[in-house]
Design a protein around this motif. Structure first.
Motif, PDB file in Angstrom:
ATOM      1  N   SER A 193      30.924   3.003  15.257  1.00 25.13           N
ATOM      2  CA  SER A 193      29.481   3.238  15.074  1.00 25.13           C
ATOM      3  C   SER A 193      29.151   4.729  15.068  1.00 25.13           C
ATOM      4  N   ARG A 194      29.972   5.518  15.758  1.00 19.08           N
ATOM      5  CA  ARG A 194      29.744   6.971  15.799  1.00 19.08           C
ATOM      6  C   ARG A 194      30.091   7.620  14.471  1.00 19.08           C
ATOM      7  N   PHE A 195      30.913   6.936  13.661  1.00 21.47           N
ATOM      8  CA  PHE A 195      31.351   7.503  12.390  1.00 21.47           C
ATOM      9  C   PHE A 195      30.708   6.781  11.210  1.00 21.47           C
ATOM     10  N   THR A 196      29.582   6.156  11.477  1.00 20.52           N
ATOM     11  CA  THR A 196      28.849   5.430  10.445  1.00 20.52           C
ATOM     12  C   THR A 196      27.579   6.192  10.099  1.00 20.52           C
ATOM     13  N   THR A 197      27.389   6.412   8.806  1.00 22.75           N
ATOM     14  CA  THR A 197      26.166   7.062   8.359  1.00 22.75           C
ATOM     15  C   THR A 197      25.017   6.058   8.458  1.00 22.75           C
ATOM     16  N   PRO A 198      23.938   6.366   9.170  1.00 18.75           N
ATOM     17  CA  PRO A 198      22.838   5.408   9.327  1.00 18.75           C
ATOM     18  C   PRO A 198      22.294   4.957   7.972  1.00 18.75           C
ATOM     19  N   GLU A 199      22.048   3.659   7.864  1.00 21.04           N
ATOM     20  CA  GLU A 199      21.509   3.121   6.616  1.00 21.04           C
ATOM     21  C   GLU A 199      20.027   3.469   6.499  1.00 21.04           C
ATOM     22  N   GLU A 200      19.631   3.865   5.291  1.00 15.17           N
ATOM     23  CA  GLU A 200      18.227   4.178   4.997  1.00 15.17           C
ATOM     24  C   GLU A 200      17.802   3.412   3.738  1.00 15.17           C
ATOM     25  N   ARG A 201      16.535   2.999   3.713  1.00 13.55           N
ATOM     26  CA  ARG A 201      16.017   2.237   2.580  1.00 13.55           C
ATOM     27  C   ARG A 201      14.679   2.800   2.106  1.00 13.55           C
ATOM     28  N   SER A 202      14.451   2.684   0.776  1.00  7.78           N
ATOM     29  CA  SER A 202      13.163   3.084   0.195  1.00  7.78           C
ATOM     30  C   SER A 202      12.539   1.876  -0.479  1.00  7.78           C
ATOM     31  N   ALA A 203      11.221   1.944  -0.680  1.00  8.05           N
ATOM     32  CA  ALA A 203      10.530   0.779  -1.244  1.00  8.05           C
ATOM     33  C   ALA A 203       9.234   1.201  -1.910  1.00  8.05           C
ATOM     34  N   SER A 204       8.749   0.332  -2.784  1.00 10.60           N
ATOM     35  CA  SER A 204       7.384   0.431  -3.300  1.00 10.60           C
ATOM     36  C   SER A 204       6.560  -0.658  -2.618  1.00 10.60           C
ATOM     37  N   TYR A 205       5.251  -0.413  -2.492  1.00  9.54           N
ATOM     38  CA  TYR A 205       4.448  -1.406  -1.773  1.00  9.54           C
ATOM     39  C   TYR A 205       3.070  -1.569  -2.419  1.00  9.54           C
ATOM     40  N   ILE A 206       2.511  -2.771  -2.200  1.00  8.17           N
ATOM     41  CA  ILE A 206       1.120  -3.070  -2.545  1.00  8.17           C
ATOM     42  C   ILE A 206       0.489  -3.659  -1.293  1.00  8.17           C
ATOM     43  N   LEU A 207      -0.707  -3.147  -0.958  1.00  5.70           N
ATOM     44  CA  LEU A 207      -1.386  -3.586   0.274  1.00  5.70           C
ATOM     45  C   LEU A 207      -2.799  -4.049  -0.048  1.00  5.70           C
ATOM     46  N   ALA A 208      -3.096  -5.286   0.355  1.00  6.03           N
ATOM     47  CA  ALA A 208      -4.477  -5.775   0.316  1.00  6.03           C
ATOM     48  C   ALA A 208      -5.055  -5.516   1.700  1.00  6.03           C
ATOM     49  N   LYS A 209      -5.943  -4.528   1.793  1.00  6.56           N
ATOM     50  CA  LYS A 209      -6.381  -4.036   3.092  1.00  6.56           C
ATOM     51  C   LYS A 209      -7.375  -4.965   3.792  1.00  6.56           C
ATOM     52  N   VAL A 210      -7.267  -4.963   5.118  1.00 11.16           N
ATOM     53  CA  VAL A 210      -8.187  -5.738   5.950  1.00 11.16           C
ATOM     54  C   VAL A 210      -8.637  -4.831   7.097  1.00 11.16           C
ATOM     55  N   ALA A 211      -9.946  -4.713   7.281  1.00 18.32           N
ATOM     56  CA  ALA A 211     -10.469  -3.898   8.380  1.00 18.32           C
ATOM     57  C   ALA A 211     -10.139  -4.552   9.719  1.00 18.32           C
ATOM     58  N   PRO A 212      -9.974  -3.765  10.789  1.00 22.99           N
ATOM     59  CA  PRO A 212      -9.635  -4.325  12.099  1.00 22.99           C
ATOM     60  C   PRO A 212     -10.638  -5.353  12.602  1.00 22.99           C
ATOM     61  N   ASN A 213     -11.915  -5.167  12.253  1.00 26.67           N
ATOM     62  CA  ASN A 213     -12.959  -6.083  12.729  1.00 26.67           C
ATOM     63  C   ASN A 213     -13.435  -7.039  11.641  1.00 26.67           C
ATOM     64  N   ALA A 214     -12.574  -7.277  10.645  1.00 26.53           N
ATOM     65  CA  ALA A 214     -12.966  -8.113   9.503  1.00 26.53           C
ATOM     66  C   ALA A 214     -13.208  -9.562   9.934  1.00 26.53           C
ATOM     67  N   SER A 215     -14.124 -10.197   9.201  1.00 26.98           N
ATOM     68  CA  SER A 215     -14.415 -11.616   9.472  1.00 26.98           C
ATOM     69  C   SER A 215     -13.310 -12.484   8.904  1.00 26.98           C
ATOM     70  N   ALA A 216     -13.311 -13.765   9.291  1.00 30.94           N
ATOM     71  CA  ALA A 216     -12.310 -14.701   8.797  1.00 30.94           C
ATOM     72  C   ALA A 216     -12.395 -14.820   7.281  1.00 30.94           C
ATOM     73  N   ALA A 217     -13.604 -14.735   6.762  1.00 28.03           N
ATOM     74  CA  ALA A 217     -13.789 -14.846   5.315  1.00 28.03           C
ATOM     75  C   ALA A 217     -13.156 -13.665   4.591  1.00 28.03           C
ATOM     76  N   ASP A 218     -13.339 -12.435   5.171  1.00 23.40           N
ATOM     77  CA  ASP A 218     -12.764 -11.236   4.562  1.00 23.40           C
ATOM     78  C   ASP A 218     -11.246 -11.269   4.629  1.00 23.40           C
ATOM     79  N   VAL A 219     -10.709 -11.792   5.731  1.00 19.71           N
ATOM     80  CA  VAL A 219      -9.261 -11.900   5.862  1.00 19.71           C
ATOM     81  C   VAL A 219      -8.711 -12.849   4.812  1.00 19.71           C
ATOM     82  N   ALA A 220      -9.397 -14.005   4.625  1.00 20.58           N
ATOM     83  CA  ALA A 220      -8.956 -14.982   3.631  1.00 20.58           C
ATOM     84  C   ALA A 220      -9.030 -14.394   2.226  1.00 20.58           C
ATOM     85  N   LYS A 221     -10.076 -13.587   1.988  1.00 23.02           N
ATOM     86  CA  LYS A 221     -10.232 -12.956   0.674  1.00 23.02           C
ATOM     87  C   LYS A 221      -9.087 -11.977   0.405  1.00 23.02           C
TER      88      LYS A 221
END
Length: 638
Positions: free
Chosen positions: A259-287
């Motif tokens: 493990s000391r002679f192993t190069t740590p694995e790294e990953r990259s990605a693309s993402y899409i996020l449908a945002k939800v406010a922390p205080n969002a209603s159930a309807a907004d979350v479902a939307k």
């Protein structure tokens, strides 16, 4: 043999008494009565001596500090008698202020010490360090956290002893005006330099003059006490070449630590996020969930367009957000659900909709790097070095006492120890004081003290093996001892000729210069070759500073005057001071000067306080010893 010693301890004590006492009484007594040079007092404060060794330690600290601040400095500048005396004066001042603190109970409260540490910019970098780093930095200076606070307390107390009067000083208006007038004074002068170099070029001393000067100044040509030595250094680094790494252990270490002679694995990605406010209603979350599901359906139909789609989504705070995630290690995002998904996917795979605190996210794995184990052949040299270092440390620990015994028991030479421990003898010429920049053991005062001990110098025995550093032992053998002596004229003839030539040139320059000053005083119309206006504000260096100072100090109460001045290089200056032209400072100059002059006034009062403390606590300098030691150090440096 050792069994015999243990069994006949009492008998040996009597025998040794019979042998040693007469020798001590009739042969060696004088050597025991002669003081160790390092212990010789060079000054005293409040009845307590300051030894040559303490002075030397202070000087080395000062030199190290100056070299740290200015690595390019010529070390010869730090070995002059004047530079050495400054270190002694610094040490004396410290002892005087310490005496004042002790006698006058000038203790500093813990609150004041802590406040100084917390507010002084000098400690800002130290305060910003994590505790472990700060402790390590302090440990390198031989300090702990409490030790640092104690140092701060001592410094504050000593400042209090001297500065109490100075900082409360009142600057009288008359003193300020007199100082202002003197500071901004401008003077028109004429001057002529009688250059010692021009005179020296014409002088050729006779043999009789050279010999007479040499005899009269023999103390200037003294060679310091020296010893040419062989020495051995036992340390893990010297033993490492004797150690071989066991191939089985090397392979085993690799297998157990992949493990000391192993190069740590790294990953990259693309993402899409449908945002939800922390205080969002159930309807907004479902939307938002529905929006994410629809986006997932679209990119699943056309996976190749995922990255382009994510980058084209506007970053305007709307319901959708997209972009790229750079290469990162597992755990870097701090979102376990997203982390688990990202590091379980295959390249170009698209995840399901993932619920995170900020909404619903979809990711596509765009890259993977690292994670490969280096081959055994790649890391074999590294493992071998590490194992050899460990074995060399063990070997040093096992050999240390044997090394001490060998150099002691076979005292006539270091050859036996060199052979037994496979060490290479090194040679050096040393003095009692470590040379500037001396490497390793040669910088150890303890080893040098052993080199110049009677047993090593007179009996030609090995020194004991002394600890000269962490995990480092050194022993030396004096090959040739050279006591302090006056160097023969043949050896220093060029130096003597140069000294005679310079002395005669200085005398000739002064004679002609004084004659010109006398002429100028008799003949007011006599003009000297260089005419200029000088002032304390001139920083061009066009006129040597001593000439400027002499001109500004000249008394013009009876009109123009002529004065003579011996310059530091031995040249002589004839100066005619014609007139004074006061400069009227503007408001800005006046304000700046008042600050500077007030500080100078306070400093002068502080020095007056220090002078009174020196008298109170009976400071005494042993000038003859100081001159001797500074001469030795300067000769050693040359």
């Amino acid at each position: 043999m050792f069994d015999f010693v243990r069994s006949h301890n009492r008998v040996l004590q009597v025998m040794l008494g019979i042998v040693i006492i007469p020798v001590f009484g009739f042969v060696g007594l004088q050597s025991y009565l002669q003081p160790n040079e390092s212990a010789v007092p060079v000054a005293s404060v409040d009845g307590h001596d300051i030894s040559h060794a303490e002075w030397d330690t202070q000087r080395r600290q000062d030199v190290d500090l100056i070299r740290a601040r200015n690595p390019q400095i010529d070390l010869k500048q730090l070995d002059t008698p004047e530079a050495q005396r400054l270190s002694l004066d610094k040490l004396v001042r410290d002892r005087v202020l310490l005496a004042a603190v002790n006698h006058e109970n000038l203790a500093v409260s813990e609150e004041r010490i802590v406040h100084e540490y917390q507010t002084n910019p000098e400690f800002e970098q130290l305060r910003a360090m994590p505790k472990a780093t700060r402790d390590a930095v302090l440990a390198q200076q031989g300090l702990s956290g409490n030790g640092l606070l104690e140092n701060i307390g001592r410094t504050l107390a000593r400042e209090q002893a001297q500065q109490g009067v100075a900082i409360s000083g009142f600057l009288p208006a008359a003193s300020f005006k007199a100082g202002t007038d003197a500071w901004f004074d401008q003077r028109d002068i004429q001057w002529q330099r009688f250059d010692v170099k021009e005179y020296a070029a014409k002088i050729q001393p006779t043999d009789a003059e050279v010999e007479a000067y040499y005899k009269a100044h023999a103390a200037d040509f003294v060679a310091p006490e020296q010893a040419k030595i062989d020495y051995l250094v036992l340390e893990p680094a010297a033993l490492q070449a004797q150690v071989k790494a066991d191939p089985t252990l090397v392979q085993g270490y690799y297998d157990a630590n992949k493990s000391r002679f192993t190069t740590p694995e790294e990953r990259s990605a693309s993402y899409i996020l449908a945002k939800v406010a922390p205080n969002a209603s159930a309807a907004d979350v479902a939307k938002a969930k529905a929006l994410a599901d629809s986006e997932l359906a679209l990119v699943r139909k056309n996976p190749a367009a995922f990255s382009d789609t994510a980058r084209k989504i506007p970053q305007d705070g709307g319901p959708l957000e997209g972009g790229d995630l750079d290469f990162m290690r597992k755990g870097a995002l701090g979102v376990p659900a997203l982390d688990d998904a990202l590091f379980s996917m295959k390249p170009d795979q698209i995840s399901d909709v993932i619920r995170i605190d900020g909404g619903f996210q979809i990711v596509k794995l765009t890259g993977v790097r690292g994670g490969a184990v280096k081959s055994f052949d790649e890391v074999k040299p590294q493992i071998e070095d590490q194992l050899k270092t460990q074995e060399a440390q063990k070997l040093f620990s096992a050999d240390a006492e044997k090394f001490k015994d060998t150099v002691y028991e076979q005292a006539d030479s270091l050859d036996a120890a060199a052979k037994a421990f496979q060490l290479t003898k090194q040679t050096a010429t040393v003095t009692r004081v470590p040379a500037a920049g001396a490497p390793g053991p040669l910088a150890s005062p303890k080893l040098l003290a052993a080199v110049f001990a009677t047993d090593a110098v007179k009996n030609k025995h090995n020194t004991e093996a002394v600890e000269t550093g962490t995990n480092q032992l050194a022993a030396a053998h004096v090959v040739e001892y050279m006591p302090q002596h006056t160097r023969p004229l043949a050896e220093v003839r060029e130096m003597v000729v140069a000294a005679v030539r310079n002395a005669q040139a200085v005398a000739a320059a002064q004679k002609d210069g004084e004659a010109r000053v006398a002429e100028a005083k008799k003949d007011p119309a006599l003009a000297l070759p260089q005419a200029v206006t000088v002032s304390r504000l001139d920083r061009t260096g066009a006129v040597p500073r001593p000439i400027v100072d002499a001109a500004l100090k000249a008394d013009l109460s009876k009109g123009p005057t002529a004065v003579g001045l011996a310059l530091p290089d031995g040249s002589y200056a004839a100066i005619r001071v014609l007139k004074s032209t006061p400069h009227v400072p503007d408001a800005n100059e006046s304000a700046q000067f008042k600050t500077v002059f007030t500080q100078a006034f306070e400093q002068a009062e502080g020095e007056a306080v220090y002078d009174s403390l020196k008298a109170r606590y009976k400071v005494k300098y042993h000038d003859d010893r100081i001159a001797k030691f500074t001469s030795q150090a300067a000769s050693a440096a040359n």
